[in-house]
Design an enzyme around this catalytic site. Structure first.
Site: not given
Ligand code: PXP
Length: 248
Positions: A11, A14, A47, A49, A53, A74, A105, A155, A195
């Site tokens: 992901n 960030h 994601h 949003r 953001r 996402e 999330t 998930e 997550h």
């Molecule tokens: N899976 C989902 C559905 C999420 O919303 C997130 C956070 O954006 C992640 C995985 C990844 O989480 P992290 O950034 O804490 O690794």
């Protein structure tokens, strides 16, 4: 027991968070996605949003045009997002809850409470040939409701596991995730998780044999600041593979 290699979805939200902090064109989450794919990521997650953001619509378009691996979008369960996904057609969508004030999330979808809306979104996305995952807490009532939506994937939200303050609490969450996963796989779901996972805590989750894919963002992006994306992705892959196939 033979186990398939576990998949890693990276992901890159960030990377866009840093860009948006200054309104610059860099750093580019698409470039981070390409580096991750070259370093062994099986898919790239972004994601979009509601408040935009971090990831923007042009990121979704550019990622879909350039990624050599499947893109997992996402998004919240809203008409706007479902329409956008049906037009963009990523390979995968993960439906997540979204409240504007939250940092990330914070919990899974309450599928039982929003069954009709979620099932309708799943049908629209399935018609667009998008494979849908529901992001849920590993609780039996959510599994029961998810089974009525037609979504092929789940998930599991691993936040409670990752944030547990004692080894006893963490072990209880690990067990909850393992037994939920077994039940979900038996019901025919492909099970993913994510997550709050990092190289220290990923092993116990990667070792759950029925978990097919982990989606990991924050820890990889943070680590990439020091050692670069290719090394951060490779390091996570190694931690996952070592847990899945422990060396004698
Ligand atoms: N899976 C989902 C559905 C999420 O919303 C997130 C956070 O954006 C992640 C995985 C990844 O989480 P992290 O950034 O804490 O690794």
């Amino acid at each position: 027991m033979h186990m398939e290699p576990i998949r890693l979805g990276v992901n890159v939200d960030h990377v866009a968070t840093i860009r948006q902090a200054r309104g610059t064109k860099y750093p580019d989450p698409v470039e981070a996605g390409l580096l991750s794919a070259a370093a062994g990521a099986d898919s790239i997650t972004i994601h979009l949003r509601e408040d935009r953001r971090h990831i923007q619509e042009h990121d979704v378009e550019r990622m879909l045009a350039r990624s050599p691996v499947p893109v997992n979008l996402e998004m919240a369960v809203t008409d706007e997002m479902v329409a956008l996904a049906c037009a963009a057609r990523p390979a995968y969508c993960c439906l997540v809850p979204e409240r504007r004030q939250e940092l990330t999330t914070e919990g899974g979808l309450d599928v039982a409470a929003h069954l009709d809306t979620i099932a309708a979104a799943c049908r629209r996305l399935a018609r667009a040939k998008i494979k849908v995952a529901l992001f849920i807490d590993p609780w039996p009532e959510q599994l029961e409701a998810a089974a009525k939506t037609g979504a092929p994937h789940l998930e599991i939200h691993t936040g409670r596991y990752a944030e547990a303050r004692s080894s006893k609490a963490r072990n209880a969450e690990r067990k909850r995730i393992a037994s939920f996963t077994r039940a979900a796989a038996k019901s025919g779901f492909e099970v993913h998780a994510g997550h709050g996972l990092n190289v220290e805590n990923v092993g116990d989750i990667a070792a759950v044999p029925e978990i097919v894919e982990l989606n990991i963002g924050h820890a990889i992006v943070a680590r990439a600041l020091y050692i670069g994306f290719p090394a951060a992705v490779a390091e996570m892959r190694r931690a996952m593979n070592d847990a899945r196939h422990p060396r004698p």
